[in-house]
Design a protein around this motif. Structure first.
Motif, PDB file in Angstrom:
ATOM      1  N   ALA F 768       0.833  -1.206   0.000  1.00 56.82           N
ATOM      2  CA  ALA F 768       0.000   0.000   0.000  1.00 56.82           C
ATOM      3  C   ALA F 768       0.866   1.252   0.000  1.00 56.82           C
ATOM      4  O   ALA F 768       0.445   2.309  -0.463  1.00 56.82           O
ATOM      5  CB  ALA F 768      -0.915  -0.008   1.201  1.00 56.82           C
ATOM      6  N   PHE F 769       2.068   1.090   0.510  1.00 55.05           N
ATOM      7  CA  PHE F 769       2.931   2.263   0.596  1.00 55.05           C
ATOM      8  C   PHE F 769       3.267   2.778  -0.803  1.00 55.05           C
ATOM      9  O   PHE F 769       3.248   3.996  -1.045  1.00 55.05           O
ATOM     10  CB  PHE F 769       4.198   1.877   1.345  1.00 55.05           C
ATOM     11  N   ASP F 770       3.531   1.851  -1.704  1.00 57.16           N
ATOM     12  CA  ASP F 770       3.766   2.265  -3.090  1.00 57.16           C
ATOM     13  C   ASP F 770       2.568   3.025  -3.623  1.00 57.16           C
ATOM     14  O   ASP F 770       2.706   4.067  -4.271  1.00 57.16           O
ATOM     15  CB  ASP F 770       3.979   1.028  -3.969  1.00 57.16           C
ATOM     16  N   THR F 771       1.399   2.480  -3.348  1.00 58.79           N
ATOM     17  CA  THR F 771       0.189   3.119  -3.855  1.00 58.79           C
ATOM     18  C   THR F 771       0.042   4.521  -3.280  1.00 58.79           C
ATOM     19  O   THR F 771      -0.300   5.459  -3.998  1.00 58.79           O
ATOM     20  CB  THR F 771      -1.015   2.265  -3.490  1.00 58.79           C
ATOM     21  N   MET F 772       0.331   4.618  -1.989  1.00 56.34           N
ATOM     22  CA  MET F 772       0.210   5.926  -1.368  1.00 56.34           C
ATOM     23  C   MET F 772       1.134   6.932  -2.049  1.00 56.34           C
ATOM     24  O   MET F 772       0.734   8.046  -2.398  1.00 56.34           O
ATOM     25  CB  MET F 772       0.577   5.796   0.102  1.00 56.34           C
ATOM     26  N   LEU F 773       2.380   6.513  -2.278  1.00 52.24           N
ATOM     27  CA  LEU F 773       3.322   7.434  -2.900  1.00 52.24           C
ATOM     28  C   LEU F 773       2.945   7.702  -4.352  1.00 52.24           C
ATOM     29  O   LEU F 773       3.158   8.806  -4.861  1.00 52.24           O
ATOM     30  CB  LEU F 773       4.733   6.867  -2.817  1.00 52.24           C
ATOM     31  N   GLU F 774       2.375   6.684  -4.974  1.00 52.38           N
ATOM     32  CA  GLU F 774       1.962   6.853  -6.363  1.00 52.38           C
ATOM     33  C   GLU F 774       0.874   7.926  -6.457  1.00 52.38           C
ATOM     34  O   GLU F 774       0.871   8.766  -7.359  1.00 52.38           O
ATOM     35  CB  GLU F 774       1.491   5.492  -6.857  1.00 52.38           C
ATOM     36  N   VAL F 775       0.006   7.908  -5.464  1.00 54.31           N
ATOM     37  CA  VAL F 775      -1.013   8.950  -5.392  1.00 54.31           C
ATOM     38  C   VAL F 775      -0.347  10.311  -5.230  1.00 54.31           C
ATOM     39  O   VAL F 775      -0.737  11.294  -5.864  1.00 54.31           O
ATOM     40  CB  VAL F 775      -1.966   8.643  -4.221  1.00 54.31           C
ATOM     41  N   VAL F 776       0.675  10.328  -4.397  1.00 59.87           N
ATOM     42  CA  VAL F 776       1.385  11.595  -4.201  1.00 59.87           C
ATOM     43  C   VAL F 776       2.006  12.058  -5.519  1.00 59.87           C
ATOM     44  O   VAL F 776       1.930  13.232  -5.881  1.00 59.87           O
ATOM     45  CB  VAL F 776       2.463  11.429  -3.107  1.00 59.87           C
ATOM     46  N   VAL F 777       2.603  11.113  -6.240  1.00 65.85           N
ATOM     47  CA  VAL F 777       3.209  11.459  -7.522  1.00 65.85           C
ATOM     48  C   VAL F 777       2.168  12.068  -8.441  1.00 65.85           C
ATOM     49  O   VAL F 777       2.388  13.113  -9.073  1.00 65.85           O
ATOM     50  CB  VAL F 777       3.826  10.201  -8.177  1.00 65.85           C
ATOM     51  N   LEU F 778       1.031  11.427  -8.469  1.00 68.80           N
ATOM     52  CA  LEU F 778      -0.034  11.917  -9.340  1.00 68.80           C
ATOM     53  C   LEU F 778      -0.434  13.329  -8.932  1.00 68.80           C
ATOM     54  O   LEU F 778      -0.622  14.216  -9.770  1.00 68.80           O
ATOM     55  CB  LEU F 778      -1.219  10.960  -9.222  1.00 68.80           C
ATOM     56  N   PHE F 779      -0.521  13.521  -7.641  1.00 70.44           N
ATOM     57  CA  PHE F 779      -0.928  14.826  -7.140  1.00 70.44           C
ATOM     58  C   PHE F 779       0.107  15.878  -7.504  1.00 70.44           C
ATOM     59  O   PHE F 779      -0.236  16.977  -7.957  1.00 70.44           O
ATOM     60  CB  PHE F 779      -1.101  14.745  -5.622  1.00 70.44           C
ATOM     61  N   ILE F 780       1.374  15.522  -7.329  1.00 70.25           N
ATOM     62  CA  ILE F 780       2.424  16.486  -7.691  1.00 70.25           C
ATOM     63  C   ILE F 780       2.299  16.838  -9.165  1.00 70.25           C
ATOM     64  O   ILE F 780       2.408  17.996  -9.558  1.00 70.25           O
ATOM     65  CB  ILE F 780       3.829  15.912  -7.419  1.00 70.25           C
ATOM     66  N   ALA F 781       2.050  15.806  -9.978  1.00 65.58           N
ATOM     67  CA  ALA F 781       1.950  16.078 -11.409  1.00 65.58           C
ATOM     68  C   ALA F 781       0.800  17.034 -11.685  1.00 65.58           C
ATOM     69  O   ALA F 781       0.950  18.001 -12.440  1.00 65.58           O
ATOM     70  CB  ALA F 781       1.763  14.778 -12.172  1.00 65.58           C
ATOM     71  N   GLY F 782      -0.348  16.778 -11.055  1.00 66.20           N
ATOM     72  CA  GLY F 782      -1.497  17.648 -11.288  1.00 66.20           C
ATOM     73  C   GLY F 782      -1.193  19.073 -10.882  1.00 66.20           C
ATOM     74  O   GLY F 782      -1.397  20.034 -11.640  1.00 66.20           O
ATOM     75  N   LEU F 783      -0.649  19.205  -9.674  1.00 63.73           N
ATOM     76  CA  LEU F 783      -0.324  20.532  -9.165  1.00 63.73           C
ATOM     77  C   LEU F 783       0.748  21.175 -10.045  1.00 63.73           C
ATOM     78  O   LEU F 783       0.707  22.373 -10.329  1.00 63.73           O
ATOM     79  CB  LEU F 783       0.188  20.373  -7.731  1.00 63.73           C
ATOM     80  N   GLY F 784       1.678  20.340 -10.481  1.00 63.19           N
ATOM     81  CA  GLY F 784       2.765  20.840 -11.320  1.00 63.19           C
ATOM     82  C   GLY F 784       2.249  21.366 -12.640  1.00 63.19           C
ATOM     83  O   GLY F 784       2.687  22.422 -13.110  1.00 63.19           O
ATOM     84  N   VAL F 785       1.320  20.645 -13.234  1.00 68.62           N
ATOM     85  CA  VAL F 785       0.757  21.117 -14.499  1.00 68.62           C
ATOM     86  C   VAL F 785       0.110  22.473 -14.287  1.00 68.62           C
ATOM     87  O   VAL F 785       0.314  23.410 -15.063  1.00 68.62           O
ATOM     88  CB  VAL F 785      -0.267  20.095 -15.026  1.00 68.62           C
ATOM     89  N   TYR F 786      -0.618  22.577 -13.204  1.00 71.70           N
ATOM     90  CA  TYR F 786      -1.263  23.850 -12.913  1.00 71.70           C
ATOM     91  C   TYR F 786      -0.216  24.949 -12.771  1.00 71.70           C
ATOM     92  O   TYR F 786      -0.333  26.028 -13.371  1.00 71.70           O
ATOM     93  CB  TYR F 786      -2.076  23.719 -11.624  1.00 71.70           C
ATOM     94  N   THR F 787       0.823  24.650 -12.003  1.00 69.47           N
ATOM     95  CA  THR F 787       1.860  25.660 -11.778  1.00 69.47           C
ATOM     96  C   THR F 787       2.568  26.033 -13.069  1.00 69.47           C
ATOM     97  O   THR F 787       2.759  27.214 -13.364  1.00 69.47           O
ATOM     98  CB  THR F 787       2.897  25.124 -10.779  1.00 69.47           C
ATOM     99  N   LEU F 788       2.916  25.007 -13.828  1.00 72.10           N
ATOM    100  CA  LEU F 788       3.650  25.285 -15.065  1.00 72.10           C
ATOM    101  C   LEU F 788       2.849  26.195 -15.978  1.00 72.10           C
ATOM    102  O   LEU F 788       3.400  27.083 -16.620  1.00 72.10           O
ATOM    103  CB  LEU F 788       3.938  23.984 -15.792  1.00 72.10           C
ATOM    104  N   ILE F 789       1.580  25.961 -16.014  1.00 78.15           N
ATOM    105  CA  ILE F 789       0.784  26.757 -16.951  1.00 78.15           C
ATOM    106  C   ILE F 789       0.522  28.149 -16.407  1.00 78.15           C
ATOM    107  O   ILE F 789       0.506  29.129 -17.149  1.00 78.15           O
ATOM    108  CB  ILE F 789      -0.518  26.013 -17.273  1.00 78.15           C
ATOM    109  N   ASN F 790       0.356  28.236 -15.102  1.00 81.44           N
ATOM    110  CA  ASN F 790      -0.038  29.531 -14.567  1.00 81.44           C
ATOM    111  C   ASN F 790       1.106  30.418 -14.120  1.00 81.44           C
ATOM    112  O   ASN F 790       0.915  31.610 -13.926  1.00 81.44           O
ATOM    113  CB  ASN F 790      -1.015  29.333 -13.414  1.00 81.44           C
ATOM    114  N   LEU F 791       2.283  29.817 -13.927  1.00 83.75           N
ATOM    115  CA  LEU F 791       3.402  30.657 -13.501  1.00 83.75           C
ATOM    116  C   LEU F 791       4.213  31.029 -14.733  1.00 83.75           C
ATOM    117  O   LEU F 791       5.111  30.313 -15.141  1.00 83.75           O
ATOM    118  CB  LEU F 791       4.262  29.904 -12.482  1.00 83.75           C
ATOM    119  N   LYS F 792       3.886  32.143 -15.304  1.00 81.50           N
ATOM    120  CA  LYS F 792       4.614  32.577 -16.495  1.00 81.50           C
ATOM    121  C   LYS F 792       5.818  33.391 -16.054  1.00 81.50           C
ATOM    122  O   LYS F 792       5.862  33.910 -14.949  1.00 81.50           O
ATOM    123  CB  LYS F 792       3.691  33.436 -17.369  1.00 81.50           C
ATOM    124  N   ALA F 793       6.763  33.489 -16.941  1.00 82.04           N
ATOM    125  CA  ALA F 793       7.955  34.276 -16.625  1.00 82.04           C
ATOM    126  C   ALA F 793       7.552  35.700 -16.300  1.00 82.04           C
ATOM    127  O   ALA F 793       6.630  36.250 -16.885  1.00 82.04           O
ATOM    128  CB  ALA F 793       8.903  34.275 -17.809  1.00 82.04           C
TER     129      ALA F 793
END
Lengths: 112, 94, 134, 492, 140, 804
Positions: F768-793
């Motif tokens: 389950a620990f892998d799954t938990m971290l995998e969820v975290v990875v997914l979350f980081i990716a989601g948040l990251g996509v948001y950040t990448l798109i919204n944080l312009k130079a």
């Protein structure tokens, strides 16, 4: 079957590598996508193919096929999905800001 | 015997998928591809059903349904993309 | 000898075989037919038919063989049945709106003036440049 | 069972998620993230001391006995790294508070940093090879976002390269994992070690080990460092510091762990290759550092040299070399973080990156200059600063193992390090100042605090090396005797 | 010019329920049959994406005024929360418990904390999926 | 805390105090306050003299890093006492001198701080018994001297000189460290005393000679021996008090100290004898030879320092022969070279210190040190002139100054060595006195130059205008004390011999029973012997050569400008920088494709190389599961799709083909009994394809690769190699069946975890620990996509603190 899949994996890896070695962002990203297909098949093969039944206890008495690689692949699929999503957006932003999707051209562009 | 027929059917489906694949690669237009892919999806549904029979397991029946859903969503998205150039519209009362 | 169960299983298997043949035919249609509109007939109609036959076969098989009435398969059949026409419709409409030309010898296109006006000279999108147009 | 072990990973994750809800309360975000990291530091310190008395401790998640479940294993080596990296992150956060800018902070900067730390700590602690991959990915995903944090042209370009190369590296990792599972059919690192020992690490397993070597080399910047100079010079300063301090170190950790625990039996093959790679890394790093005209190039190639130097310790493979590698690893985490923070500050103050265009900084910012000076000496391994003891021990180990070429390369590299950093010092800090009094920007207090704290750590790690010697010795002993680790996991 | 979407929207209204049902079914059946939090979440997420495709951002947003980032965050909190919860009971991290509970109306049910964990997974997946699609969609 | 420890520590504490209370201290008094330190240290150290002379030694150990045998052990014996007295004694004088020399405008606290640091470091060097501690202080002297040399860091030449001295001395230090570590590995101890005591055990070790050479390298760089002397003339950019201190009495003597200290260890080796003697003699000659041509007074002194250090070094080399011979009544005589070395060490500090201070005075009062612009200062600065004369004459080896005594002993030693027939001295040994003699003549010449050109002759008009005058009294005190010493030592050399040199001899030759035997009676008149003849020859020929200087000066032009050691050093550095740059820029060219090529080549070479070299391949297709036709078809479909991807000409096609691949993989999952995987793969693949479509829409059209055919072919080859590597290893792994998988355990999932879907129980429970971290990875990716798109130079006016 295992040998066949191994060869398939090898071919996929070759194609992925070839795409990754190209200059266009799209091709490179597609290369990484093919890579993940290849490795998922590879992991699955490592548990042995068609050596048992679907690993669900209610469906069969066993023997079951190796369930551990399947669990690993599931995790790997999710991670590669997450990575790909991020990578795609990054590529898209890079193209938007830099105006090129050719890695050689990107290199020569002046900063800011 | 039944098994052989099922395998034969499976092979036919594979051939069909191969042919459709040709269409989806060659195109020549986007809608062609969309249709070909939709059909590929549908054929895979059938193929999965057959594999389920061969393996005599019901474990893959969810996959059939999901594939149906995905083929549908995919086709809709695709056609919208062909039609309007975007998949998700920001705003619009069309 | 053949009992009911056996017969039903054979029916299931044969319907699957039938489905695969129909599917092959539809695939040939996809290859052979001249334009997107005709191909969509091949795809949506016969493929749907094929999948229905196949799923029904599977349903019967599981029912007979394992005594397992699969709700999911029925749901699947219903779903495909509902959505296949819609998606066929949408793609074809999209194709038309994206001005994919009809095959030669299709007869009059009565919709064209209504939808696009009288712009006879407007550049039609040929088969080759659709991709580039994207 | 000791649930404390998971805290260095789980606490940052939970905090990071909570911070997402507090997006607009920046002050609160700062306080919470700072307190969290402080807490992690305390926990890892407590754990480190528990390990001294009780030996290696482990936490089997959900209570599944190894090798079936996933577990966290805390030995001195991993805990030392957890502790050091947490402290460094804590200090880097101080810098971030005063230098980051609200626009960035609102874009989930702190959550990403915390995720990064969680991934790093997880990688240090895990005892399961697949879980190592997952922890790597947590760290990498966070780093992907952080490296592009800001979205400048060049930054995005380099980030894309960074991400792509790491994606390929992750793919290789998975391939290696697949082969490993295919051959030994288990994932628990101790269990792998046991099984590998059973068959005496036959050729196929050695090949798999070499595959792991390639994978971790890509992460550590061992020979395959091509992504490093570009991507380490684009993100915001704090991120650079964290990257330089943590990311390559995780790769080094993985290399050391892999080749001391799991595949220690074919050293004439594996360690020879590591040695060759480390040597080439040092040569390439030195050439890069010599070639550097701007501060980033010099600093990034110094990271590469550091990697090569630490891995000499692994390649040599005696106990003193291992102890040296651990010492040097700890030193490098602190020193590289400070190096990048200082360089970022130089650029912030002068607006230049080229060494020759800056001048006389020490006249305006004397403490800043002297901290750089001390850091320079520490990085060159000059006593009594932090780099010294590690250098001595690695050198001693190299002599014991008769690896004279590696010894020569390693020690020569410290001269090049000194030379390259001295060039910055002489050109940029000494000389007439070019900053007019009107343009003089003050260095924010938070930044100064972080510099001073890191400088104190550097001095302390050198002069007070004895205080961590007991941990380092224990760590090196455990690394040299994998049976200690294996027994702790599989027996009881 | 406007493009008529009546057929699509009508069909989707029906189809969406099939999808949602399937998603929930997959989510709950996970422990004994194929499915689980991840795939359930993906199906539910696709349902929401389908809505976005057939309608548009603003319309859907009016009906579902969530910040999907926070949905995802909530999911992670749930997943890690159950994990951390076990610490409070002095059990190894991530320990799951199950038991048969007598719930009024529903009768005796087998409940496990895994379900909460899986719910966290599902929420994260939904949140992330929609966040990604929307972020890109809104940027155009 | 004992006194010897305090002696080392006090300068450091004082340095810190100066920095801390810089604001509170009046600049005027700073120097005087600092002066207290060396003076009191000197006085404390003098109290040791009688006790040390009795043959006592003092050892104290403080634990530093006992875990690795790094302990702070102080060891005071005769040898360290000499050096420490010089350090504190000359240090006091230099500080006294600099109080008057440096203007109040300078950042005095920095100056004194560095000077104290340096003093502490030097004391540390001479008092340390532990090799690592010795090394630590050794490097600290390099660092603090770097700071002192760069004291006027706004001057480019200062910075360059500082850099050069730092680079060279630290490099030497590193080599010395290596030598020390070798000694440690051989002997198992860092203590010099213990190493000396166990020298027989290690002298046969294969590392013994390398350690010897490496340690000598350290000593040579520090003591500015040929060819490492080039840093010393450049270091003259330092303020003159610094030069007087570092380059007459202290830093350069550290190398001498090291050689003397290690004579008991390595002295028996022929390599040691010839290296030390040879390098010393070459340095002696080269230094004096170059000193003659210099026009800057300080440069003359710099080269003369180099030369004199060579002299001392060669004496130590000559003396080491006694260690080789071992103790006997006949061999004691050879220790006299060492005695002379130690004697000259002291003498050199006195007269060279005085000379440097003299130059400082000239520079300070006249404003130039160029002998071409100087002249006739005798009448203006009579006291300075006296200092110059006495200092120079002593250096030239004339009576009645101390230099005469040690120079005579030097000649004696060079001649005496010829009687030996060890180390093949008989064949080339004649060179030793010859070089010594020639170099001494040159020494004599530049001594005359110093005195004549500066003080005799006519005063140049532009100097006359400045109205020069004698230096203030304060500045004259220090050199006068030194000059007094120069004369005093000449008249009472045996006081020095008895109390200071004798115990030092005992520490250089610990195996020799009697130190008194090794302490000759020094007398100015020792008969009419060959040494005296040599000295007379030096004087006569020196005067002749000086007179004829303008005729033979041409020989300096024989050496081409760009082949001087300095030029070579500079060239090596610039070349290595340029070569590094061009190599680095060549492969680090910013092209991602190239980086990938490097990575793949390493991958193939290392992994496949190992695989082939170890012969790990095995393949047994009979173990395989059977292949059905439709599966084969699916494989072909995948292969064609994959190859189609390579040649795809449009974005959409590529994406769709990738989707097809994904779906096929999903179908394989079905065939291989992985329902959960199939489900996930189907959905994920669809979503990914959608994302691809959305994102690729914004990327440019897929142009054909502009690469040349050659590139394509080589890329193709690399790709095939990568694929082949994966396949071959995979085949071998598939047939590797030595272990049972752990997953059989999971088949009890229902009993263990209450779930019947094994894969899902693994994900939700066992792992389950892998799954938990995998969820975290997914979350980081989601948040990251948001950040990448919204944080312009940031735009130009962006309010960020850090604008990149």
């Amino acid at each position: 079957m295992e040998s066949l899949i191994m060869i398939l994996v090898g071919i996929l890896a070759s194609v992925g590598t070839y795409l990754i070695l190209s200059r266009n962002i799209i091709r490179v990203i597609l290369g990484t996508a093919i890579y993940s297909h290849a490795v998922h098949l590879l992991i699955l093969t490592m548990g042995g193919l068609k050596k048992g039944d679907v690993p669900i206890l209610s469906q069969s008495e066993g023997p079951f096929t190796d369930a551990l690689p399947q669990a690993l692949i599931l995790t790997a699929i999710v991670i590669s999905f997450a990575t790909t999503a991020l990578l795609l957006v990054l590529a898209y932003r890079t193209y938007k800001t830099n105006g090129s999707d050719d890695f050689h051209e990107l290199r020569e562009m002046p900063d800011e | 015997m039944k098994e052989t027929i099922l395998l034969l059917a499976l092979t036919f489906f594979m051939i069909a998928i191969g042919l459709l694949l040709y269409r989806s690669i060659v195109g020549p237009t986007m809608p062609d591809r969309a249709i070909a892919l939709d059909t590929i999806g549908v054929n895979i549904i059938s193929a999965i059903a057959i594999v389920s029979i061969i393996l005599s397991t019901t474990a893959f029946l969810e996959a059939i349904l999901i594939l149906g859903i995905l083929a549908f969503i995919g086709t809709i998205a695709f056609s919208k993309y062909i039609e309007r150039g975007v998949i998700v519209e920001r705003k619009g009362d069309s | 000898m053949l009992n009911v169960k056996e017969i039903l299983e054979w029916i299931a298997v044969l319907s699957v075989l039938l489905a695969s043949i129909i599917s092959m035919i539809s695939a040939f249609g996809m290859i052979r037919l001249p334009d997107v509109y005709t191909r969509s007939h091949a795809a949506t109609k016969s493929s749907t038919m094929a999948v229905l036959a196949c799923l029904s076969g599977a349903f019967i098989y599981f029912w007979v063989h394992d005594g397992y009435v699969s709700v999911r398969l029925i749901l699947g059949i219903v779903f495909v049945f509902i959505t296949a026409p819609v998606s066929g419709h949408l793609v074809t409409r999209a194709a038309y709106r994206a001005r994919v030309p009809l095959a030669e010898g299709s007869g009059d296109d009565a919709l064209k003036p209504v939808l696009f006006g009288d712009e006879q000279t407007s550049p039609t999108i040929t088969a080759d440049n659709v991709d580039k147009h994207e | 069972m000791n649930n404390l072990i998971v805290l260095p990973l789980i606490i940052p994750i939970i905090t990071a998620v909570v911070l997402v809800f507090l997006r607009d309360q920046i002050v609160l975000q700062r306080i919470i993230s700072f307190v969290t990291m402080g807490f992690v530091c305390i926990v890892s310190f407590i754990l480190l001391n528990i390990v001294q008395t009780e030996g290696i401790i482990r936490l089997d998640f959900s209570g599944w006995m190894p090798p079936f479940g996933i577990l966290f294993v805390a030995d001195s080596f991993s805990l030392l790294l957890v502790l050091t990296s947490s402290i460094v992150t804590l200090i880097c956060l101080l810098y971030a508070f005063s230098m980051m800018g609200q626009r960035y902070e609102k874009m989930f900067f702190y959550p990403f940093v915390l995720f990064l730390v969680a991934g790093v700590n997880g990688s240090f602690l895990t005892g399961d090879i697949f879980n190592l991959f997952v922890c790597f990915e947590v760290m990498l995903l966070a780093s992907y976002v952080l490296v592009a944090f800001g979205g400048g042209k060049r930054q995005l370009r380099e980030s894309l390269k960074y991400v792509l190369i790491n994606v390929v590296a992750s793919w290789m990792f998975l391939v290696a994992l697949a082969f490993l599972y295919g051959s030994v059919k288990t994932l628990n690192m101790a269990h792998i070690a046991q099984r590998v020992a059973e068959v005496g690490q036959d050729p196929l397993i050695t090949t798999v080990a070499i595959l792991f070597l390639i994978v971790f080399s890509l992460k550590a910047g061992l020979l395959l460092f091509f992504w490093l100079p570009g991507s380490y010079s684009v993100p915001p300063t704090v991120v650079q510091a964290l990257f330089a301090a943590l990311l390559t170190k995780v790769g080094i950790y993985a290399l050391i762990r892999t080749f001391t625990l799991m595949f220690p039996l074919q050293q004439e093959v594996t360690h020879t290759i590591i040695g060759i790679m480390a040597g080439l890394t040092i040569i390439a790093g030195c050439m890069g550092a010599l070639a550097g005209r701007d501060v980033y190039t010099i600093a990034t190639y110094n990271v590469i040299i550091g990697t090569g130097f630490i891995l000499i310790g692994l390649a040599v493979g005696t106990e003193s070399a291992m102890a040296g590698a651990i010492y040097y690893l700890i030193h490098d985490i602190v020193a590289k973080a400070l190096l990048f923070l200082l360089i970022g500050m130089m650029i912030y103050l002068t607006g230049e990156t080229v060494v020759k265009k800056m001048s006389g900084l020490i006249q305006i910012y004397p403490i800043f200059g002297w901290i750089y000076f001390i850091l320079m000496l520490a990085l060159a391994g000059i006593p009594p600063f932090s780099g010294f003891i590690g250098k001595v021990l690695i050198g001693q180990g190299a002599i014991e193992a008769h690896s004279y070429i590696l010894l020569a390369l390693g020690f020569a590299s410290s001269i090049i390090v000194l030379y390259s950093l001295l060039r910055i010092f002489l050109a940029s800090f000494f000389g007439e100042t070019t900053i007019s009094p009107e343009d003089k920007k003050p260095i924010p207090k938070g930044a100064y605090t972080s510099f001073i704290l890191l400088a104190i750590s550097i001095i302390y790690l050198g002069i007070g090396a004895e205080s961590i010697a007991v941990y380092v010795k224990d760590a090196a002993e455990t690394l040299m005797n994998p049976s200690i680790y294996i027994d702790a996991i599989l027996k009881g | 010019m406007k493009i008529n979407d009546v057929i699509l929207r009508t069909v989707v209204k029906g189809v969406i329920f099939i999808i949602l049902t399937l998603g929930v079914y997959l989510f709950f059946s996970g422990h004994n049959a194929p499915g689980g939090g991840f795939i359930g979440g993906l199906v539910l997420g696709s349902a929401i994406v389908l809505l976005y495709i057939t309608y548009d951002l603003e319309t859907v947003h009016k009906k579902m005024p969530f910040d999907f980032k926070k949905v995802a965050a909530l999911g992670v909190l749930l997943a890690t929360g159950t994990a951390v919860g076990s610490i409070l009971f002095d059990a190894p991290f991530l320990s799951q418990t199950d038991g048969y509970f007598n719930i009024p109306i529903l009768g005796e049910k087998h409940l496990t904390t895994v379900t909460i964990f899986e719910a966290g997974v599902a929420l994260t997946v939904i949140g992330t999926l929609v966040t990604i699609i929307l972020s890109i969609g809104e940027d155009e | 805390m004992t006194i010897d420890f305090a002696i080392i520590l006090i300068p450091f504490i004082m340095a810190a105090l100066i920095l801390l209370f810089n604001k509170q201290l009046r600049k005027k008094y700073l120097g005087w306050i600092v002066l207290i330190i060396p003076v009191s240290l000197f006085l404390i150290l003098t109290t040791y003299i009688p006790r040390i002379a009795n043959g006592e030694t003092y050892t104290h150990t403080y634990e530093w890093i006992p875990a690795f045998n790094l302990n702070f052990t102080t060891y005071i014996d005769g040898l360290s006492l000499i050096l420490s007295l010089l350090i504190t004694g000359v240090g006091s004088l230099v500080i006294l001198y600099s109080i008057f020399y440096l203007s109040m405008k300078e950042s005095l606290h920095h100056f004194y701080c560095y000077l104290l640091l340096f003093m502490g470091a030097m004391l540390g060097v001479v008092f340390s018994d532990n090799l690592m501690v010795l090394y630590a202080f050794w490097e600290l002297t390099s660092v603090s001297s770097f700071l002192l040399i760069a004291f006027w860091h706004h001057r480019k030449a200062s910075r360059a000189g500082a850099r050069k001295s730092m680079t060279i001395t630290v490099s030497g230090g590193v080599s010395m460290l290596t030598g020390f570590l070798m000694l440690y590995v051989m002997s198992g101890t860092f203590s010099i005393r213990e190493i000396i005591a166990n020298v027989e055990k290690i002298s046969e070790h294969s590392l013994f000679i390398p350690a010897l050479i490496l340690i000598l390298l350290g000593a040579f760089t520090k003591s500015a021996q040929f060819p490492f002397h080039i840093w010393l003339p450049d270091a003259m950019e330092a303020p003159t008090p610094v030069s007087a201190y570092l380059h007459s009495a202290t830093m350069v003597k550290a190398g001498i100290y090291l050689v003397a200290r290690f004579t008991p260890v390595f002295g028996g080796e022929m390599v040691w004898f010839w290296t030390v003697t040879g390098v010393g003699l070459i340095t002696l000659f080269w230094g004096s030879f170059n000193a003659v041509r210099q026009t800057d007074l300080k440069a003359i002194l710099a080269f003369s320092t180099v030369s004199q250090l060579g002299l001392i070094m060669s004496l130590l080399g000559l003396g080491s022969v006694a260690v080789h011979l071992g103790y006997s009544a006949d061999t004691v005589i050879y220790t006299q070279a060492t005695f002379a070395a130690l004697f000259h060490l002291i003498n050199h500090s006195t007269f060279k210190g005085a000379l440097f201070m003299m130059v400082g005075i000239v520079d300070h009062e006249i404003g130039t040190r160029d002998i071409r612009r100087l002249g006739g200062l005798m009448s203006i600065m009579p006291f300075t002139f006296t200092i110059a004369v006495i200092g120079s004459f002593s250096m030239a080896g004339l009576p009645p100054f101390n230099g005469f005594l040690s120079k005579e002993m030097f000649f004696a030693a060079t001649v005496k060595i010829l009687q030996l027939d060890v180390f093949s001295i008989e064949s080339t040994g004649i060179l030793i006195p010859l070089i010594a003699w020639v170099a001494s003549i040159l020494t004599f010449v530049y001594c005359i130059i110093i005195v004549n050109r500066t003080f005799l002759g006519k005063i140049k008009p532009d100097i006359q205008e400045k109205n020069p005058h004698e230096a203030p009294l304060g500045m004259l005190i220090s050199p006068f004390i030194l000059i007094t010493l120069v004369i005093a030592i000449f008249f009472f050399p045996n006081l020095l011999g008895e109390y200071i040199l004798k115990p030092a001899m005992a520490s250089v030759y610990p195996t020799f029973p009697s130190a008194a035997e090794m302490t000759p009676h020094i007398s100015a008149w020792h008969g009419f012997n060959i040494e005296l003849l040599m000295t007379i020859g030096v004087i006569v020929l020196g005067i002749v050569l000086y007179r004829l200087l303008k005729y033979w000066k041409k020989i300096y032009r024989i050496f081409p400008q760009n082949w001087t050691l300095n030029a070579i050093y500079e060239r090596v550095i610039t070349t290595s920088e340029n070569v590094s740059e061009s190599i680095t820029n060549r492969y680090m060219n910013g092209k991602l494709t190239h980086y990938f090529i490097y990575i793949y080549i390493s991958f193939v070479v290392i992994v496949a190389g190992t695989f082939v070299a170890l012969d790990a391949f095995s393949w047994n297709p009979r173990l395989d599961a059977p292949v059905e036709t439709y599966e084969l078809l699916l494989v072909f479909i995948m292969i064609f799709t994959a190859i189609g991807l390579v040649f795809a000409k449009s974005r959409i096609t590529s994406v769709l083909l990738n989707g097809v691949l994904g779906y096929s993989v999903a179908f394989f999952f079905v065939i291989f009994r992985a329902p959960d995987l199939a489900l996930t793969q189907l959905v994920v693949e669809s979503v990914t394809t959608a994302l691809f479509l959305i994102c690729f829409k914004h990327l440019g059209a897929l142009k054909p690769e502009p690469s040349s055919k050659r590139v394509k072919v080589s890329n193709g080859v690399i790709s095939i190699l990568v694929g082949a590597t994966v396949t071959l290893i995979g085949l071998a792994v598939v047939n590797y069946e030595k272990f049972e998988t752990i997953s059989t355990y999971f088949e009890n999932s229902y009993e263990l975890a209450g779930g019947k879907n094994i894969v899902n129980t693994i994900l939700g429970d066992f792992r389950a620990f892998d799954t938990m971290l995998e969820v975290v990875v997914l979350f980081i990716a989601g948040l990251g996509v948001y950040t990448l798109i919204n944080l312009k130079a940031a735009k130009k006016e962006g309010a960020d603190i850090e604008n990149k």
